[in-house]
Design a protein around this motif. Sequence first.
Motif, PDB file in Angstrom:
ATOM      1  N   TYR A  12       1.177  -1.639   0.226  1.00  0.00           N
ATOM      2  CA  TYR A  12       0.261   0.395   0.545  1.00  0.00           C
ATOM      3  C   TYR A  12       1.458   0.903   0.648  1.00  0.00           C
ATOM      4  CZ  TYR A  12      -3.224  -3.719   1.611  1.00  0.00           C
ATOM      5  OH  TYR A  12      -4.259  -5.187   1.295  1.00  0.00           O
ATOM      6  N   TRP A  13       1.854   1.302  -0.785  1.00  0.00           N
ATOM      7  CA  TRP A  13       3.211   2.386  -0.494  1.00  0.00           C
ATOM      8  C   TRP A  13       2.274   4.034  -1.234  1.00  0.00           C
ATOM      9  CZ3 TRP A  13       5.495   4.216  -4.459  1.00  0.00           C
ATOM     10  CH2 TRP A  13       5.631   3.231  -6.106  1.00  0.00           C
ATOM     11  N   ALA A  54      -1.637  10.329   0.174  1.00  0.00           N
ATOM     12  CA  ALA A  54      -2.201  10.133   1.461  1.00  0.00           C
ATOM     13  C   ALA A  54      -1.600  11.936   1.313  1.00  0.00           C
ATOM     14  CB  ALA A  54      -2.575   9.500   2.086  1.00  0.00           C
ATOM     15  N   LEU A  55       0.668  11.184   1.494  1.00  0.00           N
ATOM     16  CA  LEU A  55       1.148  12.763   2.536  1.00  0.00           C
ATOM     17  C   LEU A  55       1.343  14.288   1.304  1.00  0.00           C
ATOM     18  CD1 LEU A  55       4.018  10.446   3.475  1.00  0.00           C
ATOM     19  CD2 LEU A  55       2.372  11.521   5.018  1.00  0.00           C
ATOM     20  N   ALA A  56       0.723  13.472   0.035  1.00  0.00           N
ATOM     21  CA  ALA A  56       0.802  14.647  -0.974  1.00  0.00           C
ATOM     22  C   ALA A  56       0.005  15.331  -1.285  1.00  0.00           C
ATOM     23  CB  ALA A  56       0.956  14.212  -2.471  1.00  0.00           C
ATOM     24  N   ILE A  98       0.225  19.170  -0.038  1.00  0.00           N
ATOM     25  CA  ILE A  98      -0.357  20.233  -0.689  1.00  0.00           C
ATOM     26  C   ILE A  98      -1.437  21.444  -0.912  1.00  0.00           C
ATOM     27  CG2 ILE A  98      -1.569  20.343  -3.306  1.00  0.00           C
ATOM     28  CD1 ILE A  98      -0.313  18.508  -4.621  1.00  0.00           C
ATOM     29  N   SER A  99      -2.365  20.262   0.448  1.00  0.00           N
ATOM     30  CA  SER A  99      -3.356  21.425   0.800  1.00  0.00           C
ATOM     31  C   SER A  99      -2.835  22.395   2.614  1.00  0.00           C
ATOM     32  CB  SER A  99      -4.268  20.193   1.887  1.00  0.00           C
ATOM     33  OG  SER A  99      -3.958  19.417   2.989  1.00  0.00           O
ATOM     34  N   GLY A 100      -1.545  22.506   2.947  1.00  0.00           N
ATOM     35  CA  GLY A 100      -1.190  23.059   3.883  1.00  0.00           C
ATOM     36  C   GLY A 100      -1.297  22.915   5.297  1.00  0.00           C
ATOM     37  N   PRO A 101      -1.629  24.103   6.169  1.00  0.00           N
ATOM     38  CA  PRO A 101      -1.748  23.597   7.120  1.00  0.00           C
ATOM     39  C   PRO A 101      -3.276  24.866   7.560  1.00  0.00           C
ATOM     40  CG  PRO A 101      -0.521  25.747   6.966  1.00  0.00           C
ATOM     41  CD  PRO A 101      -0.108  24.804   6.017  1.00  0.00           C
TER      42      PRO A 101
END
Length: 237
Positions: free
Chosen positions: A206-207, A213-215, A219-222
Amino acid sequence: MRPLFHLLATLWLCSVSQAYAQDAPTQLYIHHRMVHPNLPVTYWSNFGSISIPHPSSISPPGTPVTFTPSETLLDDLSKFAESVDPALEESLYQVAVGRPELSEGIWPMSVMKGCLMSTSTSSSITIHLSPSGEVLGLDYFLSSIPPNGSCPPSSDTANSYPVHNTTVFVKIPSSPPSPRLRAPPPLTPEGVPVSPVPEKTFLQKYWVYIVIALAALLISGPPEEPAASGNGPKAAN
């Protein structure tokens, strides 16, 4: 033309007679005798006859057949009592299926204690047959036998062997279910079993989804801070 017709008719009659012979019942004769280790061996006497149906009509649990007692059964039992006392503990009652192709010493046979014969009024015989109809074995049972199989007291033993109400069954062996065999492992051209592919770990499986998910999170930022409200206290002039 006529010789050909006679030939076909002869072949048809032969096939019909052969089929009838295969389906015709087989006559078997049951013999019995009383023996004792310290007395002379007695000869077999005819106990009766049965008509065995074709093996295809016999069920594995057992099929009852008609038993016809011998006309000399009463006389034979009286002779047994004269030669072997029913009160003797080591007396043995033997029942066998006569097979002309075999010697008497290896007939299919069942043995019962002679002292138990006078305590029962009925008996049963089970003949085991092969799928082709050959006699494999014989079982003889009495209706009532003490749990420990011991002989009754001599005072309770009759001086004669009674005639039992005998029921005869024939059985054929039932085939056990065939085992379910597992497929053989694949082999390499050298004849060595192929090693199974090692199972992947969680990250190996599942990498891609983890990276996506991490990307998305990067991208969405804080998260945005809430705007300051205008209803707070005013500064003094």
